[in-house]
Design a protein around this motif. Structure first.
Motif, mmCIF file in Angstrom:
data_model
loop_
_atom_site.group_PDB
_atom_site.id
_atom_site.type_symbol
_atom_site.label_atom_id
_atom_site.label_comp_id
_atom_site.label_asym_id
_atom_site.label_seq_id
_atom_site.Cartn_x
_atom_site.Cartn_y
_atom_site.Cartn_z
ATOM 1 N N PRO A 5 39.373 -16.858 -32.077
ATOM 2 C CA PRO A 5 37.974 -15.910 -32.500
ATOM 3 C C PRO A 5 37.122 -15.664 -31.254
ATOM 4 O O PRO A 5 37.175 -16.543 -30.227
ATOM 5 C CB PRO A 5 37.460 -16.901 -33.609
ATOM 6 N N VAL A 6 36.235 -14.801 -31.492
ATOM 7 C CA VAL A 6 34.963 -14.474 -30.570
ATOM 8 C C VAL A 6 34.019 -15.282 -31.040
ATOM 9 O O VAL A 6 33.407 -15.418 -32.092
ATOM 10 C CB VAL A 6 34.535 -13.008 -30.683
ATOM 11 N N THR A 7 33.432 -16.055 -29.999
ATOM 12 C CA THR A 7 32.329 -16.821 -30.118
ATOM 13 C C THR A 7 31.240 -16.321 -29.001
ATOM 14 O O THR A 7 31.505 -15.369 -28.186
ATOM 15 C CB THR A 7 32.655 -18.427 -29.842
ATOM 16 N N THR A 62 36.393 -15.907 -25.738
ATOM 17 C CA THR A 62 37.522 -16.206 -26.482
ATOM 18 C C THR A 62 38.358 -17.212 -25.836
ATOM 19 O O THR A 62 38.414 -17.323 -24.552
ATOM 20 C CB THR A 62 38.428 -15.059 -26.798
ATOM 21 N N ALA A 115 36.967 -6.405 -32.496
ATOM 22 C CA ALA A 115 36.665 -7.969 -33.148
ATOM 23 C C ALA A 115 35.249 -8.302 -32.382
ATOM 24 O O ALA A 115 34.671 -9.133 -33.220
ATOM 25 C CB ALA A 115 37.849 -8.743 -32.536
ATOM 26 N N ARG A 118 32.335 -6.727 -34.529
ATOM 27 C CA ARG A 118 32.416 -7.275 -35.581
ATOM 28 C C ARG A 118 31.825 -8.607 -35.812
ATOM 29 O O ARG A 118 31.006 -8.978 -36.460
ATOM 30 C CB ARG A 118 33.823 -7.292 -36.380
ATOM 31 N N ALA A 119 32.116 -9.505 -34.763
ATOM 32 C CA ALA A 119 31.575 -10.983 -34.903
ATOM 33 C C ALA A 119 30.410 -10.897 -34.257
ATOM 34 O O ALA A 119 29.219 -11.618 -34.767
ATOM 35 C CB ALA A 119 32.453 -11.783 -33.724
ATOM 36 N N ASP A 123 27.035 -12.136 -36.644
ATOM 37 C CA ASP A 123 26.006 -13.127 -35.893
ATOM 38 C C ASP A 123 24.799 -12.686 -35.963
ATOM 39 O O ASP A 123 23.807 -13.524 -36.079
ATOM 40 C CB ASP A 123 26.430 -13.579 -34.308
#
Length: 182
Positions: A5-7, A62, A115, A118-119, A123
Motif C-alpha cells: 500500500p501507499v503510505t 511503498t 494508487a 487515491r490514497a 488521507d
C-alpha cells in the motif's frame, strides 16, 4: 511498480537530496521545471518542513521506500492562486489542492500514480475534516497526470489559461475535481 500500500510521511531536510534527484529526472523535470540547488530546495520546502508554511509536503512510500512527493494546501491560503483560478473555475469554499510527482522511474506506470492519488485524497479527508473538495489544475499537455486523476475518481470540470509550472508550456490547463461526498 508498487510493493504494498501507499503510505505517507512528512518531508524532512534529510530528504532534500532525494527530492533533488527526482526533480532532475527527465519525466519529472519536464513538468516541474524546478531548480535543484540546495538553496532553491531550502527556499521552497524549508518553510513547510519547519511548519512556517501551511502547505504540507510528504513523501509517498511503498514497502517503506519513498517513491514520490505529494503536497497539499488549502486554496484559501493562496489568495493569488485563487485569483488566477477564478476566471477558469468555481472554486469550492473549503477546497484543497495537491501537487504530486513520482520520482522513482521503476515505480512509474502500472497504476502507481492512480494508487498514490487515491490514497492521498483519502488521507486528505482525514487531515482536513472540513475540506469539501480537492481541485487540481494540470497542464493540458501532461496527459499521464490527468489520466491518473481520472482513474483516481476526479472529474474534469474546466479548461482554461493558467500560468504553467514550466515556462516552455502554453497556458492551457485542465482542471479536475473530486468532492468529499464522491
Amino acid at each position: 511498480m508498487l510493493h504494498g500500500p501507499v503510505t505517507f510521511r512528512p518531508l524532512t531536510r534529510a530528504d532534500l537530496p532525494l527530492v533533488a534527484r527526482w526533480l532532475e529526472e527527465p519525466a519529472v523535470a519536464r513538468w516541474w521545471a524546478h531548480e535543484t540547488t540546495r538553496e532553491a530546495l531550502e527556499a521552497d520546502f524549508g518553510p513547510s518542513v519547519d511548519g512556517r508554511d501551511p502547505t504540507q509536503v510528504l513523501l509517498a512510500c511503498t514497502g517503506g521506500r519513498p517513491f514520490g512527493l505529494v503536497q497539499r494546501y488549502r486554496l484559501s491560503d493562496e489568495p493569488g492562486y485563487l485569483e488566477e483560478l477564478a476566471p477558469v473555475v468555481a472554486v469550492p469554499p473549503r477546497a484543497l489542492s495537491i501537487d504530486y510527482l513520482i520520482g522513482e522511474p521503476d515505480v512509474r506506470g502500472g497504476g502507481a500514480g492512480t494508487a498514490m492519488l487515491r490514497a492521498f485524497v483519502a488521507d486528505s479527508w482525514i487531515a482536513y475534516p472540513d475540506a469539501d473538495a480537492v481541485l487540481v489544475p494540470v497542464a493540458a499537455g501532461n496527459v499521464a497526470s490527468w489520466r491518473a486523476l481520472e482513474k483516481a475518481g476526479f472529474t474534469r470540470v474546466a479548461e482554461g489559461p493558467l500560468t504553467p509550472d514550466n515556462p516552455v508550456d502554453p497556458p492551457d490547463h485542465v482542471v479536475y475535481l473530486v468532492r468529499r461526498d464522491g
